[in-house]
Design an enzyme around this catalytic site. Structure first.
Site, short mmCIF file in Angstrom:
data_model
loop_
_atom_site.label_atom_id
_atom_site.label_comp_id
_atom_site.label_asym_id
_atom_site.label_seq_id
_atom_site.Cartn_x
_atom_site.Cartn_y
_atom_site.Cartn_z
CB SER A 141 43.64 -13.28 -42.44
OG SER A 141 44.96 -13.74 -42.30
CE1 TYR A 154 42.18 -18.70 -43.25
CE2 TYR A 154 44.18 -17.40 -43.51
CZ TYR A 154 43.04 -17.71 -42.80
OH TYR A 154 42.75 -17.03 -41.63
P1 NDP Z 1 39.38 -21.13 -34.15
O1 NDP Z 1 39.61 -22.38 -34.95
O2 NDP Z 1 39.75 -21.13 -32.71
O3 NDP Z 1 37.86 -20.67 -34.29
C1 NDP Z 1 37.14 -20.83 -35.48
C2 NDP Z 1 35.67 -20.75 -35.17
O4 NDP Z 1 34.94 -20.91 -36.38
C3 NDP Z 1 35.22 -21.84 -34.20
O5 NDP Z 1 34.35 -21.28 -33.25
C4 NDP Z 1 34.45 -22.80 -35.11
O6 NDP Z 1 33.38 -23.40 -34.37
C5 NDP Z 1 33.90 -21.85 -36.14
N1 NDP Z 1 33.51 -22.54 -37.37
C6 NDP Z 1 34.26 -23.26 -38.22
N2 NDP Z 1 33.49 -23.77 -39.21
C7 NDP Z 1 32.22 -23.36 -38.96
C8 NDP Z 1 30.97 -23.56 -39.59
N3 NDP Z 1 30.86 -24.29 -40.70
N4 NDP Z 1 29.87 -22.99 -39.05
C9 NDP Z 1 29.96 -22.25 -37.93
N5 NDP Z 1 31.11 -22.02 -37.27
C10 NDP Z 1 32.22 -22.58 -37.79
O7 NDP Z 1 40.17 -20.01 -34.95
P2 NDP Z 1 40.26 -18.40 -34.78
O8 NDP Z 1 39.56 -17.95 -33.58
O9 NDP Z 1 41.66 -18.05 -34.98
O10 NDP Z 1 39.46 -17.96 -36.09
C11 NDP Z 1 38.50 -16.93 -36.12
C12 NDP Z 1 38.69 -16.12 -37.39
O11 NDP Z 1 39.92 -15.42 -37.35
C13 NDP Z 1 38.72 -16.96 -38.68
O12 NDP Z 1 37.97 -16.31 -39.68
C14 NDP Z 1 40.19 -16.97 -39.04
O13 NDP Z 1 40.39 -17.16 -40.42
C15 NDP Z 1 40.59 -15.58 -38.58
N6 NDP Z 1 42.03 -15.38 -38.39
C16 NDP Z 1 42.70 -16.06 -37.40
C17 NDP Z 1 44.06 -15.90 -37.25
C18 NDP Z 1 44.85 -16.68 -36.23
O14 NDP Z 1 46.08 -16.67 -36.30
N7 NDP Z 1 44.21 -17.33 -35.27
C19 NDP Z 1 44.81 -14.96 -38.10
C20 NDP Z 1 44.01 -14.30 -39.08
C21 NDP Z 1 42.67 -14.50 -39.20
P3 NDP Z 1 32.83 -24.88 -34.52
O15 NDP Z 1 33.97 -25.75 -34.96
O16 NDP Z 1 32.33 -25.19 -33.15
O17 NDP Z 1 31.71 -24.77 -35.53
#
Ligand code: NDP
Length: 244
Positions: A141, A154
């Site tokens: 991030s 975070y």
């Molecule tokens: P979302 O919340 O849309 O996606 C997060 C994903 O992580 C979901 O598919 C969720 O699936 C999965 N997840 C969460 N907990 C678990 C778990 N215990 N086991 C397996 N899967 C899990 O957010 P983003 O797409 O934005 O996030 C993706 C990455 O990008 C993250 O690492 C986030 O920190 C990073 N990021 C995002 C930014 C943003 O502004 N969006 C900025 C910087 C970094 P499910 O709940 O179905 O398990």
């Protein structure tokens, strides 16, 4: 398709960046193996990709469980014969000030964002070594470069993702490639998990300018598309209008 198709396992593929990455890689001809806890979403995405002529399969995955991540990576190998890349994307961001002492949320961020990535590395590294190569794409991030109020834990997890990735890169020169992709604000469900009212409110204006998740998927696809002798180590991708 420009490059050789690969087998790519994507964690957190049920929404946001992981979902967009699955679509993008499958459209390029790669075979994607998708994991997350919401299997209804994974099933729908898999149907969509295969209906469009792509190769996709999924398995329920909780990245906080090391054995589950091992089984996930093994299932990808059983399905497609090898695993060329793992996109350690699953992440959570329940922001709050440290004074709020939301220690369960701190633990969850550490478990998903740090241990989850370590579990992905532990599951796939032996396999990649045995295959003679592989590629980890770890999603950090802009919070891996600077800290802001309510985001201390975070950001700590994302600094950790960068540190782990750099250590892995140094220890793996020659056969394993390591890329850290660090998005700025991106459209996704990430901020939905913020329970703290003040942090939630502050995020509304901060997140008003956002990249589409497909822009981050493009960055991931770029790193994966490089020839074997090229290791793209870090990509930071922000909305052009964003100062943070
Ligand atoms: P979302 O919340 O849309 O996606 C997060 C994903 O992580 C979901 O598919 C969720 O699936 C999965 N997840 C969460 N907990 C678990 C778990 N215990 N086991 C397996 N899967 C899990 O957010 P983003 O797409 O934005 O996030 C993706 C990455 O990008 C993250 O690492 C986030 O920190 C990073 N990021 C995002 C930014 C943003 O502004 N969006 C900025 C910087 C970094 P499910 O709940 O179905 O398990």
């Amino acid at each position: 398709m420009k490059d050789t198709p690969k087998v790519v396992a994507v964690t957190g593929a049920s929404s946001g960046i992981g979902e967009a990455t699955a679509r993008r890689l499958a459209a390029e001809g790669h075979r994607v193996f998708l994991g997350a806890r919401r299997t209804d979403r994974l099933a729908a995405l898999t149907r969509e990709i295969t209906a469009a002529g792509g190769a996709a399969a999924y398995r329920r995955l909780d990245v906080t469980d090391a054995a589950d991540v091992r089984d996930f990576v093994s299932a990808a190998r059983d399905r497609y014969g090898r695993v060329d890349a793992v996109v350690n994307n699953a992440g959570v961001m329940p922001l709050s000030p440290l004074d709020a002492l939301k220690t369960a949320e701190w633990d969850r961020m550490i478990d998903v964002n740090v241990r989850g990535v370590l579990h992905g590395i532990a599951a796939a590294l032996p396999l990649m070594r045995a295959q003679g190569g592989g590629h980890f794409v770890n999603i950090a991030s802009v919070g891996a470069y600077e800290v802001s109020p309510t985001a201390a834990v975070y950001c700590a997890t994302k600094y950790a993702v960068r540190a782990l990735s750099e250590g892995l890169r140094q220890e793996s020169a020659g056969d394993i490639r390591v890329t850290v992709v660090s998005p700025g604000v991106t459209e996704s469900e990430l901020a939905d998990g913020i329970a703290d009212p003040a942090a939630r409110e502050a995020m509304k204006s901060y997140r008003a300018v956002a990249l589409p998740a497909s822009a981050v998927a493009d960055a991931i696809a770029y790193a994966l598309s490089q020839p074997p002798e090229v290791d793209v180590n870090e990509i930071v991708v922000r909305p052009a209008a964003s100062a943070q």
